[in-house]
Structures are given as structure tokens and as C-alpha cells.
Design an enzyme around this catalytic site. Sequence first.
Site, PDB file in Angstrom:
ATOM      1  N   HIS A 138      41.562  55.815  42.784  1.00  0.00           N
ATOM      2  CA  HIS A 138      42.615  54.895  43.368  1.00  0.00           C
ATOM      3  C   HIS A 138      42.824  54.921  44.952  1.00  0.00           C
ATOM      4  CE1 HIS A 138      45.696  54.252  39.817  1.00  0.00           C
ATOM      5  NE2 HIS A 138      44.502  54.404  39.322  1.00  0.00           N
ATOM      6  N   GLU A 234      40.450  51.474  44.083  1.00  0.00           N
ATOM      7  CA  GLU A 234      39.770  52.434  43.213  1.00  0.00           C
ATOM      8  C   GLU A 234      38.298  52.099  43.049  1.00  0.00           C
ATOM      9  OE1 GLU A 234      41.707  52.455  39.395  1.00  0.00           O
ATOM     10  OE2 GLU A 234      43.529  51.691  40.286  1.00  0.00           O
TER      11      GLU A 234
HETATM   12  O1  LIG Z   1      50.771  53.744  35.903  1.00  0.00           O
HETATM   13  P1  LIG Z   1      49.323  54.122  35.792  1.00  0.00           P
HETATM   14  O2  LIG Z   1      48.901  54.339  34.373  1.00  0.00           O
HETATM   15  O3  LIG Z   1      48.977  55.292  36.663  1.00  0.00           O
HETATM   16  O4  LIG Z   1      48.488  52.871  36.330  1.00  0.00           O
HETATM   17  C1  LIG Z   1      48.695  52.343  37.592  1.00  0.00           C
HETATM   18  C2  LIG Z   1      47.776  51.130  37.811  1.00  0.00           C
HETATM   19  O5  LIG Z   1      46.458  51.585  37.825  1.00  0.00           O
HETATM   20  C3  LIG Z   1      45.438  50.601  38.040  1.00  0.00           C
HETATM   21  O6  LIG Z   1      45.400  50.210  39.326  1.00  0.00           O
HETATM   22  C4  LIG Z   1      45.555  49.429  37.095  1.00  0.00           C
HETATM   23  O7  LIG Z   1      44.672  48.369  37.471  1.00  0.00           O
HETATM   24  C5  LIG Z   1      46.959  48.928  36.993  1.00  0.00           C
HETATM   25  O8  LIG Z   1      47.036  47.966  35.939  1.00  0.00           O
HETATM   26  C6  LIG Z   1      47.915  50.067  36.726  1.00  0.00           C
HETATM   27  O9  LIG Z   1      49.227  49.571  36.643  1.00  0.00           O
END
Ligand SMILES: O=P(O)(O)OC[C@H]1O[C@H](O)[C@H](O)[C@@H](O)[C@@H]1O
Length: 297
Positions: A138, A234
Amino acid sequence: MQVYLYGANVTSWKNDHGEELLFVSSKAVFKPPKAIRGGIPICFPQVGGLGNFEQHGFARTRVWTIDQNPPPLQESNSYRAFVDLILRPSEGDFKFWPHSYEFRLRVALTPGGDIILISRIRNTNRDGKPFTFTYAFHTEVRVEGLETMDYLDNLKGKERFTEQADALTFESEVDKTYVSTPNKIAIIDHEKKRTYVVWKEGMPDAVVWNPWDKKAKAIADFGDDEYKHMLCVEPAAIEDPIPLKPGEEWTGRMHLSAVPSSYCSGQLDPKRVLYGTNCCIYLIAVWQRVSTVSSIT
Ligand SMILES: O=P(O)(O)OC[C@H]1O[C@H](O)[C@H](O)[C@@H](O)[C@@H]1O
């Protein structure tokens, strides 16, 4: 630099001036069942919420161990400071994913202060079964240079679009998976006058995410205003899951560098930014305080 065994997450990376370069939420929880909100979480064996696993897989919510005797890597000349971590399935994991694997992660710091992450995932199944997985690292920003790239909009049922805007600016929630992106990405933080350069190998895609105000409020371990200080970019392998037969190993590599930048909007010369530094990267997911991302072909 600080690395948690919980999730094998790099939660701190500072420059010579002692400034923190990675974003970690003030509301982050550093224990199960939540993954650490920030740092460099590892998404494996699944990126996102589709499939049989918890969101983004289980690697980010497992306690890893130090790997005392890792198989040699060919490229260790560029750094001396590193730690090797390993994750193997526990009994309970077979319920979610009936496969044996060894996931080795090397976290290295170069003499110039760059981070190198090398992931090695091996299929150790004894029953001859192959498996596939998706994977990601990320990061946070205003994005330039991805404008001609195709992306899957995760907010629109993963429909495919081609980026049209001159630059990606953030005025609302964004959650896009850019596919087949260049291996070098520059992220420019206008406010801090700092450029991050990511060089990724083994991960053709890149996710860009910012929850923006409403979703930020809905995420328990994320501060209400923290969306203003982060962008998640990411490096990932999502569109085409990686297949591994027993005995086979996949390697993903990310090199992350932070250099001072005097960037003014529209004047970015990514090649100069890149070649002015000494970097190369393999990655899954990083969170940083940044304001521009530029991919470099
Ligand atoms: O809240 P988490 O499970 O850590 O995910 C955080 C984010 O991660 C990624 O970037 C996905 O594309 C998103 O859809 C998601 O909301």
C-alpha cells in the site's frame, strides 16, 4: 526502521532528519484480529475481499517468526542491514486454505537509507497440488502519470476504464486497480517537497486508494481527518493470480527510496527523479504521506 512480527509490517522508516516517512494511523491497533492500519501491510494470499479469505488475506494478521537460516539471495551486496522473516501455515489455516507454503520476507535497509522488501513464496504442498494467489503492498498521494492506464474501479463492481484525467487528484473516495503498470513509480509529496520512488518487480498492477471523509469516519482504526495525509499506492499482482506448482517459488521485490524534490506542478521529470537516485523495488503495499504519484515507463 521498525518491523513488527505481527503482520511482518514495516511500521516506521525515518530519513536522516528523523522525519517519519510512512503513515501509521493514530488509531492503529497493533494486535489481532485487526491488521495494523498503516506501515507496509502484506496482502496474501488474496488482495481485496473476494474469495474465501478475510479481506486482503491472512498474512497481515499472523505473527511471523525470524528466519534464522534463509536460503541465500543473490543480491545482498547492496545492503548489510536486514532481517529475514518467515510465515508458514498453522493448523487452523488449513480450514481457510488447504495448502502448504513458505513465505519468506527480507526487509533490508541500504546504506543510503532506502528500503528493500523481497518476498519469496514457495509451494511446499506434498500432495502435488498447485495453488494461485494474489498479492499487494500500500501508498498515499495525488497521482500523475497513470493517465493512460487501464484500471478496474473497485467502487463500480471492478468495471474496466481507461484513465483520462491529466493527473489524478483526490476530491473524493478513490479505489482503483491499475493494471499492467510500469515497474517504476514516483510519488511526489508537494507539501514536504519529497519524492518517493518505488521500483517493483513481479507485481504488474498498482492499487490507488483513499477512503476520503465519509469512509474515513466509518473506519474504526482510522482518524477522521487522516485521509488528508495519506494515499495508498499498492504494487500488486491482482488481475492475473500467480500460479505456483509444488516446489515452485515466486519472488516479488520492492525498492523504496525517498529523496528531496523541488517539484512544481507540471514540471516533473520522472526520469531525472529516478536516475538521480539509486533505487529499485519489489512491493506489496505501502502507506505514505505524499501528494503526487507518477509512473515511469
Ligand atoms: O481496511 P482494509 O481491509 O485495510 O482495506 C483498505 C483498502 O485497501 C485497498 O486499497 C482496497 O483497494 C480498498 O478497497 C480497501 O478499502
